[in-house]
Design an enzyme around this catalytic site. Structure first.
Site, PDB file in Angstrom:
ATOM      1  N   LYS A   1       0.795  -1.232   0.000  1.00  0.00           N
ATOM      2  CA  LYS A   1       0.000   0.000   0.000  1.00  0.00           C
ATOM      3  C   LYS A   1       0.821   1.271   0.000  1.00  0.00           C
ATOM      4  O   LYS A   1       1.895   1.309   0.583  1.00  0.00           O
ATOM      5  CB  LYS A   1      -0.811   0.031   1.302  1.00  0.00           C
ATOM      6  CG  LYS A   1      -2.130  -0.632   1.161  1.00  0.00           C
ATOM      7  CD  LYS A   1      -2.873  -0.581   2.481  1.00  0.00           C
ATOM      8  CE  LYS A   1      -3.978  -1.600   2.420  1.00  0.00           C
ATOM      9  NZ  LYS A   1      -4.445  -2.054   3.692  1.00  0.00           N
TER      10      LYS A   1
ATOM     11  N   ASN B   1     -11.340   4.890  -8.347  1.00  0.00           N
ATOM     12  CA  ASN B   1     -11.167   4.929  -6.898  1.00  0.00           C
ATOM     13  C   ASN B   1     -10.674   6.295  -6.483  1.00  0.00           C
ATOM     14  O   ASN B   1     -10.059   7.024  -7.266  1.00  0.00           O
ATOM     15  CB  ASN B   1     -10.211   3.822  -6.419  1.00  0.00           C
ATOM     16  CG  ASN B   1      -8.766   4.270  -6.394  1.00  0.00           C
ATOM     17  OD1 ASN B   1      -8.313   4.930  -5.454  1.00  0.00           O
ATOM     18  ND2 ASN B   1      -8.029   3.956  -7.451  1.00  0.00           N
TER      19      ASN B   1
ATOM     20  N   LEU C   1      -4.739   7.584  -0.481  1.00  0.00           N
ATOM     21  CA  LEU C   1      -3.558   7.185   0.295  1.00  0.00           C
ATOM     22  C   LEU C   1      -3.815   6.984   1.787  1.00  0.00           C
ATOM     23  O   LEU C   1      -2.991   7.372   2.622  1.00  0.00           O
ATOM     24  CB  LEU C   1      -2.427   8.216   0.107  1.00  0.00           C
ATOM     25  CG  LEU C   1      -1.922   8.372  -1.327  1.00  0.00           C
ATOM     26  CD1 LEU C   1      -0.921   9.508  -1.407  1.00  0.00           C
ATOM     27  CD2 LEU C   1      -1.291   7.082  -1.835  1.00  0.00           C
TER      28      LEU C   1
ATOM     29  N   CYS D   1      -0.245   9.906  -7.834  1.00  0.00           N
ATOM     30  CA  CYS D   1      -1.554   9.633  -7.258  1.00  0.00           C
ATOM     31  C   CYS D   1      -2.509  10.782  -7.585  1.00  0.00           C
ATOM     32  O   CYS D   1      -2.262  11.928  -7.196  1.00  0.00           O
ATOM     33  CB  CYS D   1      -1.466   9.473  -5.738  1.00  0.00           C
ATOM     34  SG  CYS D   1      -3.101   9.145  -5.044  1.00  0.00           S
TER      35      CYS D   1
ATOM     36  N   ASN E   1       5.577   1.331  -1.636  1.00  0.00           N
ATOM     37  CA  ASN E   1       5.154   2.443  -2.493  1.00  0.00           C
ATOM     38  C   ASN E   1       5.153   3.695  -1.612  1.00  0.00           C
ATOM     39  O   ASN E   1       4.406   3.777  -0.638  1.00  0.00           O
ATOM     40  CB  ASN E   1       3.760   2.094  -3.038  1.00  0.00           C
ATOM     41  CG  ASN E   1       3.149   3.165  -3.913  1.00  0.00           C
ATOM     42  OD1 ASN E   1       2.460   4.045  -3.422  1.00  0.00           O
ATOM     43  ND2 ASN E   1       3.373   3.082  -5.202  1.00  0.00           N
TER      44      ASN E   1
HETATM   45  C1  LIG Z   1      -8.205   0.882  -4.984  1.00  0.00           C
HETATM   46  C2  LIG Z   1      -6.890   1.284  -5.590  1.00  0.00           C
HETATM   47  C3  LIG Z   1      -5.898   1.850  -4.790  1.00  0.00           C
HETATM   48  C4  LIG Z   1      -4.678   2.238  -5.332  1.00  0.00           C
HETATM   49  N1  LIG Z   1      -3.705   2.756  -4.520  1.00  0.00           N
HETATM   50  C5  LIG Z   1      -2.489   3.086  -5.039  1.00  0.00           C
HETATM   51  C6  LIG Z   1      -1.435   3.571  -4.214  1.00  0.00           C
HETATM   52  O1  LIG Z   1      -1.573   3.685  -2.992  1.00  0.00           O
HETATM   53  N2  LIG Z   1      -0.251   3.899  -4.794  1.00  0.00           N
HETATM   54  C7  LIG Z   1      -0.045   3.766  -6.152  1.00  0.00           C
HETATM   55  O2  LIG Z   1       1.033   4.060  -6.639  1.00  0.00           O
HETATM   56  N3  LIG Z   1      -1.017   3.291  -6.961  1.00  0.00           N
HETATM   57  C8  LIG Z   1      -2.240   2.965  -6.435  1.00  0.00           C
HETATM   58  N4  LIG Z   1      -3.226   2.470  -7.267  1.00  0.00           N
HETATM   59  C9  LIG Z   1      -2.951   2.337  -8.708  1.00  0.00           C
HETATM   60  C10 LIG Z   1      -2.539   0.919  -9.071  1.00  0.00           C
HETATM   61  O3  LIG Z   1      -1.383   0.518  -8.390  1.00  0.00           O
HETATM   62  C11 LIG Z   1      -2.338   0.780 -10.580  1.00  0.00           C
HETATM   63  O4  LIG Z   1      -1.333   1.682 -10.980  1.00  0.00           O
HETATM   64  C12 LIG Z   1      -3.582   1.068 -11.390  1.00  0.00           C
HETATM   65  O5  LIG Z   1      -4.714   0.561 -10.739  1.00  0.00           O
HETATM   66  C13 LIG Z   1      -3.518   0.505 -12.809  1.00  0.00           C
HETATM   67  O6  LIG Z   1      -3.399  -0.901 -12.822  1.00  0.00           O
HETATM   68  P1  LIG Z   1      -4.651  -1.921 -12.944  1.00  0.00           P
HETATM   69  O7  LIG Z   1      -5.468  -1.452 -14.092  1.00  0.00           O
HETATM   70  O8  LIG Z   1      -4.053  -3.276 -13.117  1.00  0.00           O
HETATM   71  O9  LIG Z   1      -5.388  -1.788 -11.657  1.00  0.00           O
HETATM   72  C14 LIG Z   1      -4.447   2.071  -6.727  1.00  0.00           C
HETATM   73  C15 LIG Z   1      -5.442   1.502  -7.528  1.00  0.00           C
HETATM   74  C16 LIG Z   1      -6.655   1.099  -6.987  1.00  0.00           C
HETATM   75  C17 LIG Z   1      -7.694   0.476  -7.875  1.00  0.00           C
END
Ligand SMILES: Cc1cc2nc3c(=O)[nH]c(=O)nc-3n(C[C@H](O)[C@H](O)[C@H](O)COP(=O)(O)O)c2cc1C
Ligand SMILES: Cc1cc2nc3c(=O)[nH]c(=O)nc-3n(C[C@H](O)[C@H](O)[C@H](O)COP(=O)(O)OP(=O)(O)OC[C@H]3O[C@@H](n4cnc5c(N)ncnc54)[C@H](O)[C@@H]3O)c2cc1C
Ligand code: FES
Lengths: 304, 260
Positions: free
Chosen positions: A45, A69, A73, A130, A99
């Site tokens: 996270k 979403n 953070l 973010c 992260n």
């Molecule tokens: C619920 C949720 C929380 C996320 N939290 C973070 C985060 O704390 N830090 C970060 O760098 N990316 C965060 N992301 C982004 C994901 O790591 C990823 O970059 C993004 O979802 C694209 O990949 P995916 O389509 O496979 O989900 C989050 C994504 C989701 C859906």
């Protein structure tokens, strides 16, 4: 059985499949479903120097083949991570990567310094992308100069593998990639979520408390794939590809486009075992096409 | 508590009402232990608009037939697809998820336990009532619906305790909302459990607070992962944001920050 090892800077991965930050908790949430040490790495996270409550509910809106979403953070801060989470995850036999996020350069530095002292955390992923926080976050990652500044500052205090996570919410992602490369990043990962919005027509109100949020899931894959392909050509450091991966074929496509490794995010919610299935699928593909190593596949897309 | 990712077989799918179905699921080996208040995350196949799994409360566990029951209200594409499942179809579940209602560990089986359910919020109350009955209590159910045909599974509820009902049109039981029912004038309950639409739960919480009865609500915040990984389902409490899928769905009203 093909050779699935790849390297990201000094980081050795047993296979190129990892799970994305914010979608896989601290890994432990998934250990009932499969042996999480079978994947190449786990991005935990988003962690910040201080405790953050995150945004108000509602924080999620389902979209066609994806979701928005606006978590913002939420985390208990790096000290809590070190005292309470790290002891539980440090012996998991894969790369546990933190992260790191912040509102100011000082926050990033302070957080990275603390994580640098943890022997079983071999890398950090600097989240300068973010879209769900008012201060910092994506603001750093959408401008070449500020992206380079924060990376250079963290590079001074962080001595292990430094991965920088890029935002797709820019005109030209390759420029940002090049500036973080020259500022000392060992690798880039992309993409973070795409800024989006959802409206409840009946109530005539936004669905998310923050009005806008980050889009992820299979719907973003074509955009992510294009950006990975462009970036892999633009930089010499390894590229970690993510965005919408939901099966082994998607993962192969990212590797062909130039990704050395991949991450799976949102799809973990649909199938908590997807990451290990992707490992098996990549292996079968390599055997079927007689590739001895997954490295032979990186960026070999034939574009003529 | 171990969570399972498993395929279960539909043993029957009964249309109780134009908008509700009762899905009974089974497998060859005994179903794992489950507690009232817990839920499942069910995968909906062949529904393009349904990307995420759907959270559904455990309605009842029939240990003799080895069946897990889900009571589903059809509100959109996902639940409609679930209502079309046929005997023998396979569905994929992550379960059991979340915490559970607290149950008195008491010798005093005369404790007055009031279970208030509205709409599809009656679903977890059946499982809770069955458990309380097994433990020797005599639960009191107060169930509310729009009209008499919306009052579901009444014969099941009657097996486990005393049943009071309200309907908005007065077609069965007292007319009005559950929180207007005359039984609430007694004010001598030891514990209230509730699940239903938010306005109903707010009134129940208000009632419980006014007369100082311990009360637990089961929340239905929208979810993405259901297992505490994404932090999308949070409820603001006096302890800060908690994940409803993991630290809930059952929350003691002392923790809530609802403006009442
Ligand atoms: C619920 C949720 C929380 C996320 N939290 C973070 C985060 O704390 N830090 C970060 O760098 N990316 C965060 N992301 C982004 C994901 O790591 C990823 O970059 C993004 O979802 C694209 O990949 P995916 O389509 O496979 O989900 C989050 C994504 C989701 C859906
Ligand atoms: C812990 C928990 C337990 C639940 N238990 C049950 C149950 O036992 N039986 C049952 O029928 N339903 C239950 N629900 C609600 C159920 O998950 C939703 O109704 C379902 O996800 C709707 O899916 P859909 O694709 O049919 O509708 P969608 O197209 O997703 O939505 C249709 C409409 O329903 C509303 N809606 C969607 N999700 C929710 C939600 N979580 N709460 C309130 N409104 C919502 C939407 O805003 C929209 O207006 C539960 C929810 C949670 C979080
Ligand atoms: S739904 Fe993901 S944490 Fe609750």
């Amino acid at each position: 059985m093909a050779n699935l090892n790849v390297n990201i800077g000094n980081l050795q991965l047993k296979n190129p499949v990892m799970t994305a930050s914010g979608t896989f908790g601290y890994g432990l949430e998934f250990s009932d479903f499969f042996d999480i040490s079978k994947i190449g790495g786990i991005f935990v996270k988003g962690t910040t120097i201080h405790h953050r409550e995150g945004n108000f509910y509602p924080r999620m809106a389902e979209t066609p083949s994806g979701m928005l979403n606006a978590v913002g953070l939420q985390n208990k801060g790096v000290d809590y991570f070190i005292s309470d989470i790290y002891p539980q995850i440090k012996d998991i036999d894969t790369n546990m990567i933190v992260n790191v996020s912040g509102s100011t350069i000082e926050d990033y530095i302070a957080c990275a310094e603390k994580v640098n002292d943890l022997p079983q955390i071999p890398a950090i992923e600097l989240n300068i992308s973010c879209p769900n926080v008012k201060k910092g976050g994506m603001a750093f990652g959408t401008n070449c100069q500020s992206a380079a500044e924060v990376v250079a500052a963290v590079r001074k205090v962080y001595h292990k593998t430094l991965i920088v996570k890029l935002s797709p919410n820019v005109t030209d992602i390759t420029e940002i990639a090049r500036s973080v490369e020259s500022a000392g990043a060992d690798a880039v990962s992309l993409i973070n979520t795409l800024l989006g919005m959802a409206i409840d027509a009946e109530k005539r109100k936004p669905i998310l408390s923050t009005i806008t949020g980050g889009l992820s899931g299979p719907c973003v894959k074509p955009v992510a794939l294009r950006m990975v392909w462009q970036t892999a050509k633009a930089v010499k450091i390894p590229v970690i590809g993510l965005g919408g991966i939901s099966n082994w074929k998607d993962a192969i496509e990212f590797i062909l486009a130039g990704a050395t490794a991949i991450q799976i995010g949102t799809y973990n919610f649909i199938d908590p075992t997807i990451s290990v299935k992707v490992v098996d699928g990549i292996n079968e593909y390599l055997d079927r096409h007689s590739f001895a190593s997954v490295k032979d596949l990186i960026g070999v897309l034939e574009c003529n | 508590m171990k969570k399972y990712l498993t395929d279960l077989v539909v043993s029957s799918n009964e249309r109780l009402h134009p908008n509700y179905c009762l899905l009974r699921l089974t497998q060859n080996v005994p179903l794992p232990e489950m507690f009232p208040g817990q839920f499942v995350e069910i995968k909906v196949e062949n529904s393009p608009a349904t990307f995420l799994r759907r959270p559904i409360s455990i309605n009842y566990v029939d240990r003799i037939k080895n069946e897990l029951w889900l009571l589903i209200q059809i509100v959109g594409d996902g639940t409609r697809k679930l209502s079309e499942l046929k005997e023998g179809d396979i569905v994929n579940l992550i379960y059991p998820l979340g915490n559970s209602f607290s149950i008195f560990d008491s010798q005093d089986k005369d404790k007055k336990l009031l279970l208030i359910g509205g709409g599809v919020g009656t679903a977890p109350m059946l499982f809770l009532g069955s458990k309380l009955k097994t433990l020797g209590y005599s639960p009191i159910f107060l169930l509310g619906a729009r009209t008499s045909s919306d009052l579901l599974q009444l014969e099941m509820f009657l097996q486990f305790g005393t049943v009071y009902t309200t309907t908005e049109d007065g077609s069965q039981g007292e007319k009005g909302y559950v929180t207007n029912h005359s039984i609430l004038k007694k004010r001598d309950f030891d514990m209230i459990y509730t699940c239903g639409p938010k306005p109903m739960m707010v009134s129940v919480v208000n009632y419980a607070k006014q007369i100082g009865i311990s009360c637990e609500v089961s929340l239905e915040n929208t979810m993405a992962c259901g297992i505490g990984a994404c932090l999308c389902c949070v409820e603001n409490t006096i302890e800060g944001h908690i994940c409803v899928c993991k630290e809930g769905p059952v929350v003691n009203i002392q923790k809530l920050t609802w403006q009442i």
